[in-house]
Write a protein that holds these residues in place. Structure first.
Motif, mmCIF file in Angstrom:
data_model
loop_
_atom_site.group_PDB
_atom_site.id
_atom_site.type_symbol
_atom_site.label_atom_id
_atom_site.label_comp_id
_atom_site.label_asym_id
_atom_site.label_seq_id
_atom_site.Cartn_x
_atom_site.Cartn_y
_atom_site.Cartn_z
ATOM 1 N N TRP A 132 20.034 -8.411 48.451
ATOM 2 C CA TRP A 132 19.005 -9.527 47.925
ATOM 3 C C TRP A 132 18.171 -8.877 46.736
ATOM 4 O O TRP A 132 17.402 -7.919 47.148
ATOM 5 N N ASP A 133 17.953 -9.354 45.646
ATOM 6 C CA ASP A 133 16.937 -9.037 44.604
ATOM 7 C C ASP A 133 16.107 -10.187 44.573
ATOM 8 O O ASP A 133 16.462 -11.289 44.120
ATOM 9 N N ASP A 134 14.876 -9.908 44.699
ATOM 10 C CA ASP A 134 13.853 -10.947 44.489
ATOM 11 C C ASP A 134 13.940 -11.559 43.190
ATOM 12 O O ASP A 134 14.088 -10.598 42.023
ATOM 13 N N ILE A 135 13.853 -12.966 42.749
ATOM 14 C CA ILE A 135 14.004 -13.509 41.498
ATOM 15 C C ILE A 135 12.582 -13.506 40.754
ATOM 16 O O ILE A 135 11.469 -13.973 41.448
ATOM 17 N N ASN A 136 12.338 -13.069 39.685
ATOM 18 C CA ASN A 136 11.074 -13.179 39.018
ATOM 19 C C ASN A 136 11.473 -13.547 37.468
ATOM 20 O O ASN A 136 12.011 -12.897 36.526
ATOM 21 N N MET A 137 11.099 -14.908 37.088
ATOM 22 C CA MET A 137 11.469 -15.479 35.955
ATOM 23 C C MET A 137 10.262 -15.664 35.225
ATOM 24 O O MET A 137 9.317 -16.236 35.844
ATOM 25 N N VAL A 138 10.593 -15.798 33.758
ATOM 26 C CA VAL A 138 9.692 -16.288 32.971
ATOM 27 C C VAL A 138 10.339 -17.361 32.084
ATOM 28 O O VAL A 138 11.068 -17.065 31.345
ATOM 29 N N VAL A 139 9.801 -18.591 31.968
ATOM 30 C CA VAL A 139 10.714 -19.611 31.237
ATOM 31 C C VAL A 139 9.817 -20.192 30.524
ATOM 32 O O VAL A 139 8.604 -20.762 31.006
ATOM 33 N N PRO A 140 9.672 -20.140 28.900
ATOM 34 C CA PRO A 140 8.806 -20.837 28.256
ATOM 35 C C PRO A 140 8.952 -22.492 28.236
ATOM 36 O O PRO A 140 7.562 -23.041 28.520
ATOM 37 N N ALA A 141 9.957 -22.919 28.404
ATOM 38 C CA ALA A 141 10.032 -24.509 28.585
ATOM 39 C C ALA A 141 11.409 -24.769 28.896
ATOM 40 O O ALA A 141 12.583 -24.266 28.860
ATOM 41 N N GLY A 142 11.508 -25.994 29.766
ATOM 42 C CA GLY A 142 12.700 -26.569 30.172
ATOM 43 C C GLY A 142 12.951 -26.716 31.550
ATOM 44 O O GLY A 142 12.136 -25.990 32.497
ATOM 45 N N ASP A 143 13.982 -27.326 32.097
ATOM 46 C CA ASP A 143 14.081 -27.486 33.516
ATOM 47 C C ASP A 143 14.904 -26.433 34.125
ATOM 48 O O ASP A 143 15.752 -26.091 33.633
ATOM 49 N N THR A 144 14.571 -26.185 35.290
ATOM 50 C CA THR A 144 15.357 -24.887 35.907
ATOM 51 C C THR A 144 15.736 -25.321 37.348
ATOM 52 O O THR A 144 14.851 -25.987 38.168
ATOM 53 N N ILE A 145 16.951 -25.072 37.837
ATOM 54 C CA ILE A 145 17.535 -25.259 39.075
ATOM 55 C C ILE A 145 17.880 -23.951 39.764
ATOM 56 O O ILE A 145 18.820 -23.274 39.104
ATOM 57 N N ILE A 146 17.209 -23.512 40.731
ATOM 58 C CA ILE A 146 17.605 -22.441 41.665
ATOM 59 C C ILE A 146 18.256 -22.849 42.908
ATOM 60 O O ILE A 146 17.728 -23.324 43.738
ATOM 61 N N ASP A 147 19.626 -22.502 42.992
ATOM 62 C CA ASP A 147 20.320 -22.858 43.986
ATOM 63 C C ASP A 147 20.711 -21.677 45.097
ATOM 64 O O ASP A 147 21.464 -20.901 44.571
ATOM 65 N N LEU A 148 20.147 -21.740 46.166
ATOM 66 C CA LEU A 148 20.335 -20.775 47.158
ATOM 67 C C LEU A 148 21.199 -21.097 48.386
ATOM 68 O O LEU A 148 21.488 -20.578 49.252
ATOM 69 N N GLY A 149 21.934 -22.495 47.867
ATOM 70 C CA GLY A 149 22.894 -22.975 49.176
ATOM 71 C C GLY A 149 24.104 -22.143 49.432
ATOM 72 O O GLY A 149 24.260 -22.017 50.540
ATOM 73 N N ASP A 150 24.599 -21.351 48.394
ATOM 74 C CA ASP A 150 25.849 -20.308 48.998
ATOM 75 C C ASP A 150 25.392 -18.885 49.073
ATOM 76 O O ASP A 150 26.168 -18.003 48.992
ATOM 77 N N GLY A 165 6.011 -22.474 31.155
ATOM 78 C CA GLY A 165 5.078 -23.182 30.278
ATOM 79 C C GLY A 165 5.195 -24.765 30.648
ATOM 80 O O GLY A 165 4.333 -25.234 31.139
ATOM 81 N N PHE A 166 6.545 -25.281 30.270
ATOM 82 C CA PHE A 166 6.547 -26.929 30.451
ATOM 83 C C PHE A 166 7.923 -27.064 31.097
ATOM 84 O O PHE A 166 8.907 -26.425 30.722
ATOM 85 N N GLY A 167 8.014 -27.852 32.123
ATOM 86 C CA GLY A 167 9.154 -28.237 32.541
ATOM 87 C C GLY A 167 9.351 -28.434 33.915
ATOM 88 O O GLY A 167 8.370 -27.995 35.045
ATOM 89 N N LYS A 168 10.371 -29.123 34.798
ATOM 90 C CA LYS A 168 10.473 -29.270 36.088
ATOM 91 C C LYS A 168 11.311 -27.991 36.803
ATOM 92 O O LYS A 168 12.241 -27.369 35.891
ATOM 93 N N THR A 169 10.913 -27.723 37.972
ATOM 94 C CA THR A 169 11.637 -26.461 38.605
ATOM 95 C C THR A 169 12.063 -27.032 40.174
ATOM 96 O O THR A 169 11.184 -27.809 40.757
ATOM 97 N N ARG A 170 13.373 -26.827 40.363
ATOM 98 C CA ARG A 170 14.046 -27.292 41.355
ATOM 99 C C ARG A 170 14.586 -26.139 42.298
ATOM 100 O O ARG A 170 15.600 -25.523 41.741
ATOM 101 N N VAL A 171 14.066 -26.033 43.726
ATOM 102 C CA VAL A 171 14.798 -24.895 44.344
ATOM 103 C C VAL A 171 15.335 -25.414 45.495
ATOM 104 O O VAL A 171 14.892 -26.298 46.403
ATOM 105 N N LEU A 172 16.681 -25.178 45.853
ATOM 106 C CA LEU A 172 17.452 -25.502 46.886
ATOM 107 C C LEU A 172 17.723 -24.464 47.830
ATOM 108 O O LEU A 172 18.226 -23.437 47.519
ATOM 109 N N VAL A 173 17.044 -24.812 48.965
ATOM 110 C CA VAL A 173 17.006 -23.824 50.046
ATOM 111 C C VAL A 173 18.040 -24.237 51.363
ATOM 112 O O VAL A 173 17.906 -25.206 51.633
#
Length: 234
Positions: A132-150, A165-173
């Motif tokens: 595993w590499d820890d995730i470190n993200m910088v996103v100016p704008a937009g929707d982000t989905i992080i899927d850890l299901g698999d 900056g702006f937008g929705k973030t969804r994390v699937l654990v």
């Protein structure tokens, strides 16, 4: 519709406040009146029209922008615009193309330094190694989905950090993974453990019910200007 009415009501009140500030501020009032005079002369005086109109316009802009109310008007308008653009049902949304991050496990390999380049302007697929590499993200704008299901997380603690900056973030654990959430935002909603919390210039820390006993835990840290965070079990 109610949001538009609220926005227009706030902006109208701020415009009245701006007018009051201009009237009670001798420097602002004098600058605007002199600027208006030069504009008037420029429209009727052909010899120095360009200079008079330019100079008058600059003076009027300066006279308006030295008042704090105008900056608050622009700030409220910008926040409301981003709230409208980031709503999923907005037909003119600029965030139709979501960023999808799906970590995929691989066979264990030797640990070594490496350089990873992640684009801000297009979709990304992050494929960390087995450990595993820890995730470190910088996103100016937009929707982000992080899927850890698999993803088969290692035992112990793992970290996902998102600065946006702006937008929705969804994390699937995956079910059975303990989750700790630290969410800070100027305006947004946190959906976690089947409950919703609205945040206004606030930060919140929450833990899943099985966090203390879970052998695998994920720590989600987000800093967002305007946007929602959803953490869902899959």
């Amino acid at each position: 519709m109610r949001r538009w009415q609220l926005f227009l009501g706030i902006e109208f009140a701020l415009l009245l406040w701006l007018g009051f500030q201009i009237i009670t501020n001798p420097m602002a009032l004098a600058t605007i009146l002199i600027g208006f005079l030069f504009l008037f002369l420029g429209m009727h005086w052909h010899r120095l029209r360009t200079f008079s109109v330019t100079f008058g316009g600059v003076l009027m802009v300066l006279g308006i922008f030295i008042n704090p109310a105008i900056w608050l008007i622009l700030l409220v308008a910008g926040i409301f615009l981003m709230m409208v653009l980031t709503k999923p049902k907005a037909g003119f949304s600029v965030w139709n193309h979501k960023q999808y991050v799906a970590p995929v496990t691989e066979a264990p390999g030797k640990k070594a330094g490496r350089r990873t380049i992640r684009s801000w302007a297009r979709r990304q697929t992050i494929a960390p190694s087995y450990d595993w590499d820890d995730i470190n993200m910088v996103v100016p704008a937009g929707d982000t989905i992080i899927d850890l299901g698999d993803t088969f997380l290692p035992k112990g603690d793992s970290v996902i950090m998102v600065r946006k900056g702006f937008g929705k973030t969804r994390v699937l654990v995956p079910v059975g993974v303990g989750v700790a959430v630290e969410h800070a935002t100027f305006y947004g909603r946190l959906h976690f453990e089947d409950s919703d919390s609205m945040l206004h210039s606030q930060s919140v820390t929450a833990y899943s019910q099985d966090y203390d006993d879970a052998p695998r835990r994920i720590h989600i840290i987000t800093n967002v200007v305007v946007g929602d965070l959803e953490v869902l079990a899959v």
